[in-house]
Scaffold this motif. Structure first.
Motif, PDB file in Angstrom:
ATOM      1  N   GLY A   1       0.826  -1.204   0.000  1.00 22.20           N
ATOM      2  CA  GLY A   1       0.000   0.000   0.000  1.00 22.20           C
ATOM      3  C   GLY A   1       0.862   1.256   0.000  1.00 22.20           C
ATOM      4  O   GLY A   1       0.553   2.241  -0.675  1.00 22.20           O
ATOM      5  N   HIS A   2       1.965   1.207   0.742  1.00 19.45           N
ATOM      6  CA  HIS A   2       2.873   2.362   0.769  1.00 19.45           C
ATOM      7  C   HIS A   2       3.449   2.620  -0.622  1.00 19.45           C
ATOM      8  O   HIS A   2       3.498   3.770  -1.077  1.00 19.45           O
ATOM      9  N   LEU A   3       3.878   1.547  -1.295  1.00 27.60           N
ATOM     10  CA  LEU A   3       4.466   1.718  -2.639  1.00 27.60           C
ATOM     11  C   LEU A   3       3.462   2.341  -3.602  1.00 27.60           C
ATOM     12  O   LEU A   3       3.801   3.233  -4.386  1.00 27.60           O
ATOM     13  N   ALA A   4       2.194   1.887  -3.534  1.00 23.71           N
ATOM     14  CA  ALA A   4       1.205   2.384  -4.484  1.00 23.71           C
ATOM     15  C   ALA A   4       0.706   3.784  -4.125  1.00 23.71           C
ATOM     16  O   ALA A   4       0.630   4.662  -4.996  1.00 23.71           O
ATOM     17  N   PHE A   5       0.384   3.994  -2.855  1.00 26.91           N
ATOM     18  CA  PHE A   5      -0.314   5.230  -2.496  1.00 26.91           C
ATOM     19  C   PHE A   5       0.584   6.344  -1.970  1.00 26.91           C
ATOM     20  O   PHE A   5       0.215   7.515  -2.032  1.00 26.91           O
ATOM     21  N   ALA A   6       1.753   5.983  -1.435  1.00 26.76           N
ATOM     22  CA  ALA A   6       2.665   7.036  -0.961  1.00 26.76           C
ATOM     23  C   ALA A   6       3.743   7.319  -2.001  1.00 26.76           C
ATOM     24  O   ALA A   6       4.150   8.465  -2.188  1.00 26.76           O
ATOM     25  N   GLU A   7       4.214   6.275  -2.683  1.00 27.55           N
ATOM     26  CA  GLU A   7       5.291   6.453  -3.659  1.00 27.55           C
ATOM     27  C   GLU A   7       4.780   6.487  -5.098  1.00 27.55           C
ATOM     28  O   GLU A   7       5.547   6.730  -6.023  1.00 27.55           O
ATOM     29  N   ALA A   8       3.497   6.218  -5.296  1.00 25.06           N
ATOM     30  CA  ALA A   8       2.878   6.256  -6.628  1.00 25.06           C
ATOM     31  C   ALA A   8       3.604   5.371  -7.642  1.00 25.06           C
ATOM     32  O   ALA A   8       3.724   5.713  -8.812  1.00 25.06           O
ATOM     33  N   VAL A   9       4.104   4.215  -7.184  1.00 23.39           N
ATOM     34  CA  VAL A   9       4.746   3.275  -8.110  1.00 23.39           C
ATOM     35  C   VAL A   9       3.660   2.632  -8.965  1.00 23.39           C
ATOM     36  O   VAL A   9       2.665   2.124  -8.451  1.00 23.39           O
ATOM     37  N   ASN A  10       3.856   2.702 -10.266  1.00 22.83           N
ATOM     38  CA  ASN A  10       2.915   2.090 -11.215  1.00 22.83           C
ATOM     39  C   ASN A  10       1.548   2.790 -11.261  1.00 22.83           C
ATOM     40  O   ASN A  10       0.540   2.166 -11.593  1.00 22.83           O
ATOM     41  N   VAL A  11       1.529   4.049 -10.896  1.00 22.84           N
ATOM     42  CA  VAL A  11       0.310   4.845 -11.010  1.00 22.84           C
ATOM     43  C   VAL A  11       0.433   5.684 -12.284  1.00 22.84           C
ATOM     44  O   VAL A  11       1.518   6.174 -12.593  1.00 22.84           O
ATOM     45  N   ASN A  12      -0.660   5.817 -13.027  1.00 19.06           N
ATOM     46  CA  ASN A  12      -0.631   6.593 -14.271  1.00 19.06           C
ATOM     47  C   ASN A  12      -0.110   8.006 -14.007  1.00 19.06           C
ATOM     48  O   ASN A  12      -0.769   8.808 -13.344  1.00 19.06           O
ATOM     49  N   GLN A  13       1.068   8.296 -14.533  1.00 18.36           N
ATOM     50  CA  GLN A  13       1.727   9.573 -14.227  1.00 18.36           C
ATOM     51  C   GLN A  13       1.140  10.756 -14.999  1.00 18.36           C
ATOM     52  O   GLN A  13       1.578  11.894 -14.817  1.00 18.36           O
ATOM     53  N   THR A  14       0.178  10.499 -15.873  1.00 17.95           N
ATOM     54  CA  THR A  14      -0.437  11.613 -16.597  1.00 17.95           C
ATOM     55  C   THR A  14      -1.863  11.884 -16.096  1.00 17.95           C
ATOM     56  O   THR A  14      -2.578  12.701 -16.670  1.00 17.95           O
ATOM     57  N   ALA A  15      -2.258  11.187 -15.031  1.00 11.17           N
ATOM     58  CA  ALA A  15      -3.645  11.269 -14.571  1.00 11.17           C
ATOM     59  C   ALA A  15      -4.080  12.694 -14.234  1.00 11.17           C
ATOM     60  O   ALA A  15      -5.237  13.048 -14.417  1.00 11.17           O
ATOM     61  N   PHE A  16      -3.155  13.506 -13.759  1.00  7.16           N
ATOM     62  CA  PHE A  16      -3.538  14.859 -13.330  1.00  7.16           C
ATOM     63  C   PHE A  16      -3.070  15.939 -14.307  1.00  7.16           C
ATOM     64  O   PHE A  16      -3.016  17.118 -13.949  1.00  7.16           O
ATOM     65  N   GLU A  17      -2.720  15.522 -15.509  1.00  6.12           N
ATOM     66  CA  GLU A  17      -2.263  16.526 -16.488  1.00  6.12           C
ATOM     67  C   GLU A  17      -3.407  17.471 -16.866  1.00  6.12           C
ATOM     68  O   GLU A  17      -4.555  17.033 -17.033  1.00  6.12           O
ATOM     69  N   ASP A  18      -3.061  18.721 -17.038  1.00 10.20           N
ATOM     70  CA  ASP A  18      -4.036  19.753 -17.397  1.00 10.20           C
ATOM     71  C   ASP A  18      -3.927  19.978 -18.905  1.00 10.20           C
ATOM     72  O   ASP A  18      -3.188  20.839 -19.367  1.00 10.20           O
ATOM     73  N   ARG A  19      -4.648  19.144 -19.673  1.00 12.77           N
ATOM     74  CA  ARG A  19      -4.485  19.186 -21.133  1.00 12.77           C
ATOM     75  C   ARG A  19      -5.416  20.227 -21.755  1.00 12.77           C
ATOM     76  O   ARG A  19      -6.596  20.310 -21.390  1.00 12.77           O
ATOM     77  N   PRO A  20      -4.913  21.032 -22.689  1.00 13.53           N
ATOM     78  CA  PRO A  20      -5.758  22.073 -23.297  1.00 13.53           C
ATOM     79  C   PRO A  20      -6.863  21.470 -24.172  1.00 13.53           C
ATOM     80  O   PRO A  20      -6.594  20.608 -25.010  1.00 13.53           O
ATOM     81  N   LEU A  21      -8.069  21.914 -23.958  1.00 12.84           N
ATOM     82  CA  LEU A  21      -9.194  21.412 -24.746  1.00 12.84           C
ATOM     83  C   LEU A  21      -9.369  22.207 -26.039  1.00 12.84           C
ATOM     84  O   LEU A  21      -9.936  21.706 -27.018  1.00 12.84           O
ATOM     85  N   GLY A  22      -8.898  23.451 -26.036  1.00 13.52           N
ATOM     86  CA  GLY A  22      -8.988  24.272 -27.246  1.00 13.52           C
ATOM     87  C   GLY A  22      -7.669  24.272 -28.003  1.00 13.52           C
ATOM     88  O   GLY A  22      -6.625  23.899 -27.451  1.00 13.52           O
ATOM     89  N   TRP A  23      -7.713  24.655 -29.270  1.00  9.17           N
ATOM     90  CA  TRP A  23      -6.496  24.671 -30.077  1.00  9.17           C
ATOM     91  C   TRP A  23      -5.455  25.594 -29.451  1.00  9.17           C
ATOM     92  O   TRP A  23      -5.745  26.748 -29.131  1.00  9.17           O
ATOM     93  N   THR A  24      -4.244  25.061 -29.270  1.00  6.59           N
ATOM     94  CA  THR A  24      -3.174  25.789 -28.577  1.00  6.59           C
ATOM     95  C   THR A  24      -1.892  25.733 -29.421  1.00  6.59           C
ATOM     96  O   THR A  24      -1.413  24.644 -29.733  1.00  6.59           O
TER      97      THR A  24
END
Ligand code: FES
Length: 293
Positions: free
Chosen positions: A163-186
């Motif tokens: 649990g520590h590896l997954a939830f504290a160290e984020a091992v093997n967690v999708n590293q783009t999950a919180f990306e702020d991607r532009p919805l409009g043409w940029t």
């Protein structure tokens, strides 16, 4: 900080563990090199890691066995034995997928050391439950129950560290999950700065994108590898795919789907177009191809 946190911090700093962890991780990494093996053990077809799901089975089975051993009496005994056997059988694929995932933490001392202790605790649990099963088969119920409870303690320690590896160290967690991607043409890059066959990293608002031009089309994916955050823009491009330089995850440039693990989450893709000499991007749903302006 709780005493459990303090203990985990000590494990993360314990360099002695590297004498086992480093060569073992290298060995496992070599053994899972083939694409089919890597995809299977990583859970690539599932779309998320296989290991957490597989660990639910031995944890559930051994928990049921512990309960029956404690309050099940004579009538519960055969069912307790059955759950112990079920947990032993299910622990093997759980261990194999866990070793595969852990082998990618070679470059991260903390998770690498915690991972080797996590694996040791779970291997100890498996050995104790196997011995418990043998004792039960020989009719030595008291011994079998004692070994089972000891196994449950080892398993619980292993589960905490997992649990520590997954939830504290984020091992093997999708590293783009919180990306702020532009919805409009940029606008991201002058078209003239992206030669045929070349890759570039550019900023799309707050998010880094990988741009690649191939056969006149511009492809764009997130520049951060979903697996463990590797620099995808530095990856080799081959056969319409980009290969992460850290652990070899391979993503199709057209839609970001995973061709080879260890990644399990697809790479977020972008639509692209060219306006007034500038390449522009906007977030695309996975599975949609590039739009060329
Ligand atoms: S970070 Fe592991 S393959 Fe990219």
């Amino acid at each position: 900080m709780t005493c459990l946190n303090t203990l985990v911090k000590r494990i993360e700093r314990e360099r002695l563990l590297d004498s086992v962890a480093v060569p073992l991780a290298a060995l496992v990494h070599k053994a899972v090199g083939a694409r089919s093996v890597r995809n299977l053990l990583s859970g690539t077809a599932l779309g998320h890691p296989a290991h957490p799901m597989l660990t639910d089975v031995p944890i559930g089975a051994w928990t049921a066995a512990a309960l029956l051993d404690t309050v099940g009496g004579r009538r519960g005994a055969p069912f307790a034995d059955l759950f112990v056997a079920m947990g032993v059988a299910a622990a093997v694929p759980a261990a194999l997928t866990g070793l595969n995932d852990w082998s990618d933490t070679q470059a991260e001392p903390g998770p690498r050391r915690v991972g080797v202790v996590h694996a040791t605790a779970n291997t100890t649990a498996l050995a104790l439950y196997t011995a418990s099963l043998v004792a039960r088969a020989k009719g030595k119920r008291f011994r079998g129950r004692m070994l089972g409870w000891a196994g449950y303690g080892a398993m619980s320690a292993g589960a905490y560290l997992g649990g520590h590896l997954a939830f504290a160290e984020a091992v093997n967690v999708n590293q783009t999950a919180f990306e702020d991607r532009p919805l409009g043409w940029t606008p991201v890059l002058p078209e003239a700065d992206l030669a045929e066959g070349a890759s570039r990293k550019a900023a799309a608002g707050n998010t880094a994108v990988l741009l690649h031009r191939r056969a006149g089309q511009v492809y764009a994916l997130s520049a951060t590898c979903t697996h463990m955050g590797g620099p995808l823009a530095e990856g080799q491009v081959k056969d319409g795919c980009v290969i992460c330089p850290w652990h070899g995850s391979t993503f199709d440039l057209a839609d970001g789907h995973v061709v080879r693990g260890p990644a399990t989450s697809p790479e977020p893709g972008y639509e692209t177009r060219v306006r007034e000499g500038m390449i522009e991007v906007r977030a695309a749903d996975s599975g949609r191809g590039p739009v060329v302006g």
